[in-house]
Design a protein around this motif. Sequence first.
Motif, mmCIF file in Angstrom:
data_model
loop_
_atom_site.group_PDB
_atom_site.id
_atom_site.type_symbol
_atom_site.label_atom_id
_atom_site.label_comp_id
_atom_site.label_asym_id
_atom_site.label_seq_id
_atom_site.Cartn_x
_atom_site.Cartn_y
_atom_site.Cartn_z
ATOM 1 N N GLY A 119 2.348 2.082 -3.292
ATOM 2 C CA GLY A 119 1.382 2.332 -4.355
ATOM 3 C C GLY A 119 1.148 1.159 -5.277
ATOM 4 N N CYS A 142 0.835 -1.204 0.000
ATOM 5 C CA CYS A 142 0.000 0.000 0.000
ATOM 6 C C CYS A 142 0.867 1.251 0.000
ATOM 7 N N ARG A 149 -4.158 5.524 -4.538
ATOM 8 C CA ARG A 149 -3.438 4.949 -3.404
ATOM 9 C C ARG A 149 -4.389 4.782 -2.220
ATOM 10 N N ARG A 193 -3.787 -0.526 -5.401
ATOM 11 C CA ARG A 193 -4.613 0.662 -5.604
ATOM 12 C C ARG A 193 -6.080 0.263 -5.727
#
Length: 324
Positions: A40, A37, A48, A43
Amino acid sequence: MSVAMLTVSEDEADIRLDRYFRRHYPHLTQGALQKLCRTGQIRVDGKRVEASTRLAPGQSVRVPPIPVASGPARDAPKTLDPRLAREIQGMVVYSDKQLIVLNKPSGLATQGGPGITHHVDMMLDGLREGDDPRPRLVHRIDRDTSGLLLLARTPGVAAKLAALFRGRDVKKTYWAVVVGRPDPLSGEIDQPLARLGAGPGSITVPAQRDDEDAQFARTEYEVLDSAGKKFSWLGLSPLTGRTHQLRVHCQSIGTPILGDPKYGAEKAHADGFTDRLHLHARSLVLPHPAGGWLEVSAELPPHMRETFRALGFTAGSTPAPRRR
């Protein structure tokens, strides 16, 4: 391995992202998920997100390449003894694509614990349909209490049903045979309760409202029939869900449940009647996860049917489950 795009289903509404990944990738650790996470790589709808983000149906989840687990999936079907499968299948009183309702016999524990090797939870693979998830317990009833037990077929439905129980949106009715006759014949028991001790030896006791450990507890009751002043058939509706609430509340008004050695002591014993708890989860009325309402009732267990006959109580026929 390549990037995958998953679509959040209706069953997964409002689920946290980390729980969503535990469901689809049970071998992925929380730390690894948080790193994906932060960088990124995971998603939602192209944005994000954090591990605590809650998902909505129809959203698109980007899943980066994740190594395949080396062991079996956590929720993989297990081989269940055919006798156990037949046992739990024989308890089913209602079933559809979202939920299952059992009529649990008296003496069968809901879940395992110290010295408990035979229980409902160990048999749930006997209710799986193909590769569907293992059904999940939504609530529990005491080992010695018979009657209705609600299961969810999927984790999403389990979350919805658990929220209904927490929000008191489920109407539960129990039947009990008690020693004595309450005065008045109907009313509400508003008696706080407290737990003493821990583990199998712990007990629930009446408490003063200002006690530090006191928990708010309320039960509606009604005398449905009586054999003079010696025995009564009660309808009980718990408005809160404390451990052993109904058993302690009946004792607190001077009418312990017949056959309850833990809370009724000698007064709960009566010559000519079996020393088994006479408490039965008779009916449930709840909003159905797919819409509308579900009403379902459970037949009395054999020992209570015998006591009803001896005391001249007439329960009548058990209504069939109904969706409305």
